[in-house]
Each structure stands twice: as structure tokens, then as C-alpha cells.
Scaffold this active site. Sequence first.
Site, PDB file in Angstrom:
ATOM      1  N   LYS A 240       0.854  -1.187   0.000  1.00 21.21           N
ATOM      2  CA  LYS A 240       0.000   0.000   0.000  1.00 21.21           C
ATOM      3  C   LYS A 240       0.893   1.241   0.000  1.00 21.21           C
ATOM      4  O   LYS A 240       1.755   1.387   0.864  1.00 21.21           O
ATOM      5  CB  LYS A 240      -0.906   0.034   1.224  1.00 21.21           C
ATOM      6  CG  LYS A 240      -2.173  -0.779   1.101  1.00 21.21           C
ATOM      7  CD  LYS A 240      -3.067  -0.486   2.298  1.00 21.21           C
ATOM      8  CE  LYS A 240      -4.386  -1.217   2.202  1.00 21.21           C
ATOM      9  NZ  LYS A 240      -5.265  -0.899   3.364  1.00 21.21           N
ATOM     10  N   LYS A 324       0.342 -10.378   8.672  1.00 25.73           N
ATOM     11  CA  LYS A 324      -0.006  -9.502   7.553  1.00 25.73           C
ATOM     12  C   LYS A 324       0.317 -10.167   6.217  1.00 25.73           C
ATOM     13  O   LYS A 324      -0.470 -10.070   5.262  1.00 25.73           O
ATOM     14  CB  LYS A 324       0.722  -8.167   7.653  1.00 25.73           C
ATOM     15  CG  LYS A 324       0.295  -7.218   6.522  1.00 25.73           C
ATOM     16  CD  LYS A 324       0.543  -5.771   6.809  1.00 25.73           C
ATOM     17  CE  LYS A 324      -0.109  -4.892   5.750  1.00 25.73           C
ATOM     18  NZ  LYS A 324       0.113  -3.461   5.970  1.00 25.73           N
ATOM     19  N   GLU A 334      -7.079  -5.692  -1.413  1.00 24.12           N
ATOM     20  CA  GLU A 334      -8.131  -5.330  -0.471  1.00 24.12           C
ATOM     21  C   GLU A 334      -9.517  -5.399  -1.092  1.00 24.12           C
ATOM     22  O   GLU A 334     -10.327  -4.478  -0.970  1.00 24.12           O
ATOM     23  CB  GLU A 334      -7.871  -3.926   0.107  1.00 24.12           C
ATOM     24  CG  GLU A 334      -8.573  -3.694   1.447  1.00 24.12           C
ATOM     25  CD  GLU A 334      -8.099  -2.426   2.136  1.00 24.12           C
ATOM     26  OE1 GLU A 334      -7.159  -2.522   2.921  1.00 24.12           O
ATOM     27  OE2 GLU A 334      -8.678  -1.369   1.872  1.00 24.12           O
ATOM     28  N   ARG A 338      -8.535  -8.337   3.224  1.00 24.49           N
ATOM     29  CA  ARG A 338      -7.458  -7.492   3.716  1.00 24.49           C
ATOM     30  C   ARG A 338      -7.979  -6.293   4.502  1.00 24.49           C
ATOM     31  O   ARG A 338      -7.270  -5.749   5.356  1.00 24.49           O
ATOM     32  CB  ARG A 338      -6.580  -7.024   2.541  1.00 24.49           C
ATOM     33  CG  ARG A 338      -5.376  -6.218   2.995  1.00 24.49           C
ATOM     34  CD  ARG A 338      -4.414  -5.935   1.864  1.00 24.49           C
ATOM     35  NE  ARG A 338      -3.340  -5.069   2.310  1.00 24.49           N
ATOM     36  CZ  ARG A 338      -2.299  -4.711   1.558  1.00 24.49           C
ATOM     37  NH1 ARG A 338      -2.194  -5.147   0.325  1.00 24.49           N
ATOM     38  NH2 ARG A 338      -1.365  -3.922   2.054  1.00 24.49           N
ATOM     39  N   ASN A 342      -7.691  -3.309   9.098  1.00 29.78           N
ATOM     40  CA  ASN A 342      -7.911  -1.901   9.426  1.00 29.78           C
ATOM     41  C   ASN A 342      -8.796  -1.700  10.646  1.00 29.78           C
ATOM     42  O   ASN A 342      -9.517  -0.705  10.742  1.00 29.78           O
ATOM     43  CB  ASN A 342      -8.526  -1.176   8.218  1.00 29.78           C
ATOM     44  CG  ASN A 342      -7.526  -1.011   7.089  1.00 29.78           C
ATOM     45  OD1 ASN A 342      -6.355  -0.750   7.329  1.00 29.78           O
ATOM     46  ND2 ASN A 342      -7.989  -1.202   5.865  1.00 29.78           N
ATOM     47  N   HIS A 349      -8.550   7.309  11.350  1.00 33.92           N
ATOM     48  CA  HIS A 349      -8.305   8.239  10.247  1.00 33.92           C
ATOM     49  C   HIS A 349      -9.150   9.499  10.397  1.00 33.92           C
ATOM     50  O   HIS A 349      -8.714  10.601  10.031  1.00 33.92           O
ATOM     51  CB  HIS A 349      -8.603   7.564   8.909  1.00 33.92           C
ATOM     52  CG  HIS A 349      -7.578   6.554   8.509  1.00 33.92           C
ATOM     53  ND1 HIS A 349      -7.750   5.697   7.430  1.00 33.92           N
ATOM     54  CD2 HIS A 349      -6.366   6.244   9.034  1.00 33.92           C
ATOM     55  CE1 HIS A 349      -6.692   4.917   7.319  1.00 33.92           C
ATOM     56  NE2 HIS A 349      -5.846   5.232   8.277  1.00 33.92           N
ATOM     57  N   HIS A 362      -0.027   8.234  14.002  1.00 34.32           N
ATOM     58  CA  HIS A 362      -1.009   7.316  13.423  1.00 34.32           C
ATOM     59  C   HIS A 362      -1.444   6.255  14.430  1.00 34.32           C
ATOM     60  O   HIS A 362      -2.640   5.984  14.593  1.00 34.32           O
ATOM     61  CB  HIS A 362      -0.417   6.656  12.176  1.00 34.32           C
ATOM     62  CG  HIS A 362      -1.296   5.621  11.553  1.00 34.32           C
ATOM     63  ND1 HIS A 362      -2.536   5.910  11.021  1.00 34.32           N
ATOM     64  CD2 HIS A 362      -1.122   4.283  11.383  1.00 34.32           C
ATOM     65  CE1 HIS A 362      -3.091   4.800  10.545  1.00 34.32           C
ATOM     66  NE2 HIS A 362      -2.255   3.801  10.759  1.00 34.32           N
TER      67      HIS A 362
END
Length: 461
Positions: A240, A324, A334, A338, A342, A349, A362
Site C-alpha cells: 500500500k 499480515k 483489499e 485485507r 484496518n 483516520h 497514526h
Amino acid sequence: MAATTNPFSVSVSSKPTGGSAFPKPNDSADFFLRVQNPLNTVSLRSSFVSPGSTELSLSRGGGSVTSAKRGARSARIRASLAEVMDQSVAKKDPIAPTTVDVDLGDRSYPIYIGSGLLDQPHLLQRHVHGKRVLVVTNDTVAPLYLNKVVEALTKGNPNVSVESVILPDGEKYKQMDTLMKIFDKAIESRLDRRCTFIALGGGVIGDMCGFAAASFLRGVNFIQIPTTVMAQVDSSVGGKTGINHRLGKNLIGAFYQPQCVLIDTDTLNTLPDRELASGLAEVIKYGLIMDAEFFEWQEKNMQALMARDPSALTYAIKRSCENKAEVVSLDEKESGLRATLNLGHTFGHAIETGFGYGQWLHGEAVAAGTVMAVDMSYRLGWIDDSIVKRARDILQQAKLPTTPPNTMTVEMFKSVMAVDKKVADGLLRLILLKGPLGNCVFTGDYDRKALDETLRAFCKS
């Protein structure tokens, strides 16, 4: 050893639950993908509960992601690892790195994990295909490790020339203007399609360098050298890449896999305590969503992780990368499975965007978002209160926030979450826990009242 037939099997089945041979619009249809061997089973469950909603759940036979020996954990993930005895994290020979392979066919690549890996030039040099290299780093990491990386690339290898671009450090610089500095340097240096980009730094550098590599001359090789826990256990693995937009995080980017990921755990010696804790939020995530045994290990070893015990950190990084890599190998881009990685990120976010990029790290935002996702899961009746307590307790042990900033409002959360990447056909899909510890779902089929109640519980207005 006697010859045996291939023990692995893959099965796909569908079962409408509305009572008819084929699902009607209001029926619920369950589709199962199962990868099985005699020791372990990985199941992907996809439930089409309505025309606009899909639920995906991740579980492993036996109730724990690691209920069987990891050497036989999946038909799609290979790992050559030094044996970890009784999970006490025995020390490894620093000369031989642990290697976890991300299995993506012709895009497969190794993750090297160990101490002193930047002092082993062959590890990097074997993945540099041309004679030109561009190292992308920031003004915090460059004084510490740039010279070491240049030496590793050029030692005994005089035909390789190395350029570097040093960017400002921080999440607020993960945007288009900063990205252009990478392209400026690459073009001014007349780099060609045989060149290799190297990301030296944390998740911001890895995301921007990877996106630049995916875009420059329509794609050049790149290598990840992550120097933070966050990047080592999460962002450097899986391809990503991207940058932020003022209206949302990571909305501009590409899936683009590296040639390798080189994790020199010695780089964590210079990592600030706050950055260390931030990275542990992602480590904790793996335990909650898919690896109950790993979560239990974390509960016993969090103090060792916070104290930077080298063996504990190496084990946590390795186990996180394994988890992962397995998910990425099954769902690279994703399409569903996947997304379960998150957990807490939709709420997190929103915190980063609404509160201001860089105000919280983060992992800090993800930690608070994880508590909110767990709270919502409990309100839906999907988990018991013991999981709520354990999740909050371990995040507090890691000295991470468990509530959003008091400036965040319900409307701020809703406005940012409305443009989240996981929105499909106007429906916000979330990753929530469901069932015993180590199980989760990615779904849009939930009572909206539970979301409203969670937001009101964590926001003053």
C-alpha cells in the site's frame, strides 16, 4: 520419509439462508473459501446480507490464528524462521536474519528481520537490478542511517551510484508538494527504468517513496527499509502506497509491491518512546482480529516490549509480519479480507483528519479508534465485556490514548468517515470484532444506532 499426497485443500461453497435454492434480494447467502491442511484451517466467510452489504469474517480453525505450528499455517504463506522455543523469544544468531516470504506469485518478496542487517551488504545488493539508486529519507533519519545504507549499497559494488533526497519529517508532509520533490530529484538525476528507489524511514517515507516508484516512468523497482515499529510491523508490508488529501487520509495512491523489506531491528535503538508506543497499536491489532495466542503473549510481555527488549521486539515484529503476509497473499488489493487489517482505522483516520495531520501519531489515533470499534462491537452484542476490558487495558499498558481528542465532535467523525475508502455505494463498512478473541468482520450490516451511540459516548458534542 514416506511420500504423501498434497495435504492442502481449497473449497468454496455457497449456502442461501432464506430457504430457497437461490438467494432472493432479501435472503442472506453465505460463501466460504477454505484453505485447509491437516494441522490448520484458514476460513474466509463472505455473507451477502443485502444487495448493498457484504460481510467478511476472518477466523482460523481451533479458535486461534496460531492454534497449529506456524510452519504449516497456510498453503499460501511460506516462512523460514528460527524456532522460537516456548514463546519466550530466544535470541537468534544476528548473522542469519529471519525471513518471512510474502507469497504473491511473480511479485513475491522476502521480509528480512534481524539485528545488524544494514551491515550485510549482500541483502540489499541482491535486490538492486540496475546501476542507479535513489534513497528517499527524511531529515530525522538521514543523519542516523543514510551513510550506512549508502555504504551497504556500494561496498564491493563500485558500479552502483547512489543519489538521495531528504524530505521534511512528519505526517503533514505526506502530500503532493512533498511527493514532487522525489520526482524532481529522479528526473534531475536522469534515472532510468532500471533504477531502484529505496525508502529509508517510517510509514510516511515508505508510503511516499512507494507511490513515487509506482508512478515514475510508470513503475520502477523499490525497496523498503523501515526504521519505526509502525512501519516494520505494518506499513512497509503489503504494497500500500500513497499520500493524504486535506479531506481524507491515504485517498491518493497505488498498490505497488517492493523487491524486499529489510528490517534492521537496531534502528529501533534511536526511536523515541512515543513512536515506539505508536507502533505497538498495530501489533495489538493483529492479536485482536486474528491471533488470540499472540494477544495473550502481548499481555504477558508488554513491559518487555516497552523496555525495548531485543528478543521481544524481534518476536513481535516477526509474528506481525507473518500475520499480515498471510492476509496480503490471500487478498493483495483489499477486495475484502485485507480490509480486516484496518480495525480501528476508520475512527482513527477521522481523528487524524479532523484533529489535523501530525497532531497525533497514526498509532495513537488507531489506538483510540480501536477502543471505539470494540465499544461498538459490544453494543451490537457481538463480543463480551471481557474483550472490551482486555483491549482497553493492553492499550493503556502501551501508554496509548483510549479516547479521541476532546475537540472531536460527532459531526466531525461522520463527515470524515463519509469519504473513507471503505464506503461502497454510500454504505460505510466497518471492521468490528465478533465472537471469541481473535475474530473480526468487515461489514456494512450493523445497526446504525450502535454507531451513533458509540460516537456520542466518546464525544462531548
